[in-house]
Design a protein around this motif. Structure first.
Motif, mmCIF file in Angstrom:
data_model
loop_
_atom_site.group_PDB
_atom_site.id
_atom_site.type_symbol
_atom_site.label_atom_id
_atom_site.label_comp_id
_atom_site.label_asym_id
_atom_site.label_seq_id
_atom_site.Cartn_x
_atom_site.Cartn_y
_atom_site.Cartn_z
ATOM 1 N N ASP A 22 -17.399 15.164 13.089
ATOM 2 C CA ASP A 22 -16.291 15.377 11.973
ATOM 3 C C ASP A 22 -16.486 14.640 10.951
ATOM 4 O O ASP A 22 -17.171 13.363 10.876
ATOM 5 C CB ASP A 22 -14.904 14.727 12.796
ATOM 6 C CG ASP A 22 -14.159 15.580 13.746
ATOM 7 O OD1 ASP A 22 -14.458 16.846 13.805
ATOM 8 O OD2 ASP A 22 -13.259 15.216 14.478
ATOM 9 N N VAL A 23 -16.299 14.993 9.650
ATOM 10 C CA VAL A 23 -16.255 14.250 8.344
ATOM 11 C C VAL A 23 -15.025 13.702 8.107
ATOM 12 O O VAL A 23 -13.826 14.371 7.980
ATOM 13 C CB VAL A 23 -16.822 15.396 7.382
ATOM 14 C CG1 VAL A 23 -16.968 14.615 6.007
ATOM 15 C CG2 VAL A 23 -18.262 15.840 7.958
ATOM 16 N N VAL A 24 -15.045 12.281 7.676
ATOM 17 C CA VAL A 24 -14.007 11.734 7.371
ATOM 18 C C VAL A 24 -14.136 11.042 5.941
ATOM 19 O O VAL A 24 -15.406 10.716 5.674
ATOM 20 C CB VAL A 24 -13.566 10.860 8.364
ATOM 21 C CG1 VAL A 24 -13.217 11.351 9.563
ATOM 22 C CG2 VAL A 24 -14.582 9.829 8.595
ATOM 23 N N GLN A 25 -13.029 10.731 5.360
ATOM 24 C CA GLN A 25 -13.059 9.864 4.067
ATOM 25 C C GLN A 25 -12.154 8.460 4.299
ATOM 26 O O GLN A 25 -11.169 8.697 5.066
ATOM 27 C CB GLN A 25 -12.600 10.562 3.045
ATOM 28 C CG GLN A 25 -13.439 11.490 2.521
ATOM 29 C CD GLN A 25 -12.854 12.271 1.032
ATOM 30 O OE1 GLN A 25 -11.665 12.218 0.758
ATOM 31 N NE2 GLN A 25 -13.632 12.850 0.255
ATOM 32 N N LEU A 26 -12.847 7.432 4.039
ATOM 33 C CA LEU A 26 -12.005 6.303 3.888
ATOM 34 C C LEU A 26 -11.743 5.669 2.822
ATOM 35 O O LEU A 26 -12.547 5.573 1.926
ATOM 36 C CB LEU A 26 -12.751 4.915 4.891
ATOM 37 C CG LEU A 26 -11.865 4.035 4.878
ATOM 38 C CD1 LEU A 26 -10.934 3.960 5.982
ATOM 39 C CD2 LEU A 26 -13.179 2.666 5.529
ATOM 40 N N TRP A 27 -10.511 5.603 2.248
ATOM 41 C CA TRP A 27 -10.005 5.222 0.928
ATOM 42 C C TRP A 27 -9.496 3.755 1.183
ATOM 43 O O TRP A 27 -8.758 3.110 2.343
ATOM 44 C CB TRP A 27 -8.987 6.151 0.687
ATOM 45 C CG TRP A 27 -9.351 7.466 0.312
ATOM 46 C CD1 TRP A 27 -9.439 8.509 1.102
ATOM 47 C CD2 TRP A 27 -9.711 8.181 -1.008
ATOM 48 N NE1 TRP A 27 -9.785 9.611 0.575
ATOM 49 C CE2 TRP A 27 -9.959 9.455 -0.747
ATOM 50 C CE3 TRP A 27 -9.887 7.526 -2.373
ATOM 51 C CZ2 TRP A 27 -10.439 10.299 -2.074
ATOM 52 C CZ3 TRP A 27 -10.218 8.191 -3.347
ATOM 53 C CH2 TRP A 27 -10.707 9.610 -3.131
ATOM 54 N N SER A 28 -9.421 3.227 0.124
ATOM 55 C CA SER A 28 -8.916 1.544 -0.065
ATOM 56 C C SER A 28 -7.637 1.824 -1.067
ATOM 57 O O SER A 28 -7.949 2.581 -2.008
ATOM 58 C CB SER A 28 -9.637 0.655 -0.310
ATOM 59 O OG SER A 28 -10.165 0.476 -1.544
ATOM 60 N N PHE A 29 -6.592 1.041 -0.953
ATOM 61 C CA PHE A 29 -5.688 0.683 -1.989
ATOM 62 C C PHE A 29 -5.024 -0.478 -1.701
ATOM 63 O O PHE A 29 -5.156 -1.192 -0.943
ATOM 64 C CB PHE A 29 -4.626 1.841 -1.887
ATOM 65 C CG PHE A 29 -3.889 2.017 -0.625
ATOM 66 C CD1 PHE A 29 -2.638 1.678 -0.514
ATOM 67 C CD2 PHE A 29 -4.388 2.658 0.459
ATOM 68 C CE1 PHE A 29 -1.910 1.657 0.714
ATOM 69 C CE2 PHE A 29 -3.525 2.918 1.868
ATOM 70 C CZ PHE A 29 -2.421 2.274 1.804
ATOM 71 N N ARG A 30 -3.885 -0.812 -2.950
ATOM 72 C CA ARG A 30 -3.393 -1.907 -2.558
ATOM 73 C C ARG A 30 -1.985 -1.853 -2.750
ATOM 74 O O ARG A 30 -1.401 -0.995 -3.540
ATOM 75 C CB ARG A 30 -3.755 -2.968 -3.835
ATOM 76 C CG ARG A 30 -5.300 -3.099 -4.054
ATOM 77 C CD ARG A 30 -5.654 -4.539 -3.334
ATOM 78 N NE ARG A 30 -6.975 -4.776 -3.057
ATOM 79 C CZ ARG A 30 -7.688 -5.799 -2.686
ATOM 80 N NH1 ARG A 30 -6.658 -6.902 -1.966
ATOM 81 N NH2 ARG A 30 -9.026 -6.041 -2.686
ATOM 82 N N VAL A 31 -1.257 -2.800 -1.689
ATOM 83 C CA VAL A 31 0.310 -2.880 -2.130
ATOM 84 C C VAL A 31 0.567 -4.176 -2.473
ATOM 85 O O VAL A 31 0.483 -5.209 -1.632
ATOM 86 C CB VAL A 31 0.931 -2.638 -0.612
ATOM 87 C CG1 VAL A 31 2.124 -2.905 -0.592
ATOM 88 C CG2 VAL A 31 0.499 -0.967 -0.164
ATOM 89 N N GLY A 32 0.729 -4.229 -3.537
ATOM 90 C CA GLY A 32 0.704 -5.726 -4.394
ATOM 91 C C GLY A 32 -0.760 -6.199 -4.407
ATOM 92 O O GLY A 32 -1.801 -5.348 -4.996
ATOM 93 N N SER A 33 -0.829 -7.314 -3.851
ATOM 94 C CA SER A 33 -2.381 -7.693 -3.787
ATOM 95 C C SER A 33 -2.872 -7.656 -2.319
ATOM 96 O O SER A 33 -4.033 -7.837 -2.007
ATOM 97 C CB SER A 33 -2.330 -9.142 -3.951
ATOM 98 O OG SER A 33 -1.342 -9.933 -3.245
ATOM 99 N N THR A 34 -2.382 -6.882 -1.502
ATOM 100 C CA THR A 34 -2.836 -6.771 -0.202
ATOM 101 C C THR A 34 -3.712 -5.338 0.058
ATOM 102 O O THR A 34 -3.202 -4.335 -0.299
ATOM 103 C CB THR A 34 -1.643 -6.575 0.866
ATOM 104 O OG1 THR A 34 -0.705 -7.625 0.915
ATOM 105 C CG2 THR A 34 -1.927 -6.543 2.200
ATOM 106 N N LEU A 35 -4.779 -5.606 0.900
ATOM 107 C CA LEU A 35 -5.845 -4.600 0.805
ATOM 108 C C LEU A 35 -5.293 -3.691 1.944
ATOM 109 O O LEU A 35 -4.844 -4.113 3.312
ATOM 110 C CB LEU A 35 -6.939 -5.271 1.489
ATOM 111 C CG LEU A 35 -8.154 -4.346 1.953
ATOM 112 C CD1 LEU A 35 -8.484 -3.410 0.488
ATOM 113 C CD2 LEU A 35 -9.403 -5.124 2.249
ATOM 114 N N CYS A 36 -5.073 -2.429 1.815
ATOM 115 C CA CYS A 36 -4.800 -1.431 2.732
ATOM 116 C C CYS A 36 -5.908 -0.220 2.699
ATOM 117 O O CYS A 36 -6.647 -0.250 1.855
ATOM 118 C CB CYS A 36 -3.374 -0.865 2.389
ATOM 119 S SG CYS A 36 -2.099 -1.818 2.413
ATOM 120 N N PHE A 37 -5.803 0.685 3.732
ATOM 121 C CA PHE A 37 -6.844 1.717 3.909
ATOM 122 C C PHE A 37 -5.930 3.034 4.289
ATOM 123 O O PHE A 37 -4.865 2.842 4.841
ATOM 124 C CB PHE A 37 -7.658 1.293 4.941
ATOM 125 C CG PHE A 37 -8.877 0.010 4.324
ATOM 126 C CD1 PHE A 37 -9.777 0.583 3.736
ATOM 127 C CD2 PHE A 37 -8.473 -0.909 5.139
ATOM 128 C CE1 PHE A 37 -10.788 -0.617 3.557
ATOM 129 C CE2 PHE A 37 -9.379 -1.981 4.727
ATOM 130 C CZ PHE A 37 -10.519 -1.778 3.963
#
Length: 206
Positions: free
Chosen positions: A186-201
Motif C-alpha cells: 500500500d502507498v501512504v502519505q504521512l502529513w504533519s500539522f500543528r494544533v497551537g504549538s502541539t505536533l500532530c500527524f
C-alpha cells in the motif's frame, strides 16, 4: 536470527532504579530494533536490485515511457484538510513522507511505521526543542488522524540504527494497521500539522 551482543546495548542508559523486569524490557526493545534494522536493510538491498534492473530495462527501451514506482504526489485531500482546519483547529500542514509499506511496517511483531531520513520530504515539521528531545531518546506523544478519520495517540521516536537513522511511529500502530486494513505494498502519505504549538500527524492511504 542473530544473537544480541554487547555492541547492541551501547546506547542503553541503565538507571539505578531499574528492576529485573526493566532489564528484560530493555532486552526486548533492543531485540525488536535489531530485527527492524535487519528487515529494513534486506528490503533496501532488494529495492536496490529492482532499481538496477529497472534502469537496465529503461536503457534498453528508450522509446518507451519510463517505469515509475509511485503515483504522483497529490495535495492533501480536501476532506482531510477540512477536518484538520475546521474540526481540530490545525494549521501548517507539511508532507513528511510518501512511501510504499513494507512487510516490516505491517508486521504485528514489529509494531511500528519506519520513516527513513533518506525518504523524508522535509524535516522542518519539527522545531528545535522536539529535535533535541528525540536525539535524547525521548518519545513525543502526538495525535494521529487515521485514514478512517479517527484520532489516535501515538509515540513519535528517533531510532539510530548503525548506518541508518529514522523516525518511527509506535504505540497503537498495530490497531491503526488493523482498523484501516493496511497491508504491504500500500502507498501512504504521512502529513504533519500543528494544533497551537502541539505536533500532530495525519495518515492518508492512496
Amino acid at each position: 536470527m542473530e544473537l544480541l551482543t554487547s555492541e547492541d546495548f551501547k546506547n542503553t542508559r541503565i538507571q539505578p532504579e531499574w528492576t529485573a523486569m526493566d532489564y528484560l524490557l530493555e532486552v526486548v526493545r533492543v531485540d525488536q530494533e535489531k530485527m527492524q534494522e535487519q528487515t529494513f536493510m534486506n528490503e533496501k538491498k532488494n529495492n536496490g536490485r529492482l532499481k538496477r534492473k529497472r534502469r537496465i530495462q529503461e536503457e534498453n527501451n528508450k522509446n518507451k515511457r519510463p517505469i515509475t514506482s509511485y503515483p504522483p504526489k497529490p495535495l492533501m485531500p480536501e476532506g482531510l484538510k477540512q477536518h484538520i482546519v475546521e474540526n481540530m483547529g490545525g494549521s501548517n500542514c507539511v508532507l513528511v513522507i510518501q512511501k510504499q509499506l513494507f512487510f516490516s511496517d505491517v508486521n504485528p511483531q514489529a509494531s511500528g511505521l519506519l520513516i527513513p531520513f533518506s525518504q523524508v520530504e522535509s524535516r522542518e515539521f519539527l522545531n528545535e526543542s522536539e529535535v533535541e528531545r528525540l536525539k535524547n531518546k525521548e518519545a513525543i506523544k502526538a495525535c494521529l488522524v487515521e485514514p478512517s478519520m479517527e484520532e489516535t495517540e501515538i509515540n513519535f521516536k528517533w531510532w539510530d540504527m548503525r548506518k541508518n537513522s529514522m523516525y518511527v511511529i509506535t504505540t497503537s500502530w498495530n490497531s491503526i494497521v488493523k482498523n484501516n486494513r493496511l497491508k504491504a505494498k500500500d502507498v501512504v502519505q504521512l502529513w504533519s500539522f500543528r494544533v497551537g504549538s502541539t505536533l500532530c500527524f495525519a495518515l492518508q492511504k492512496l
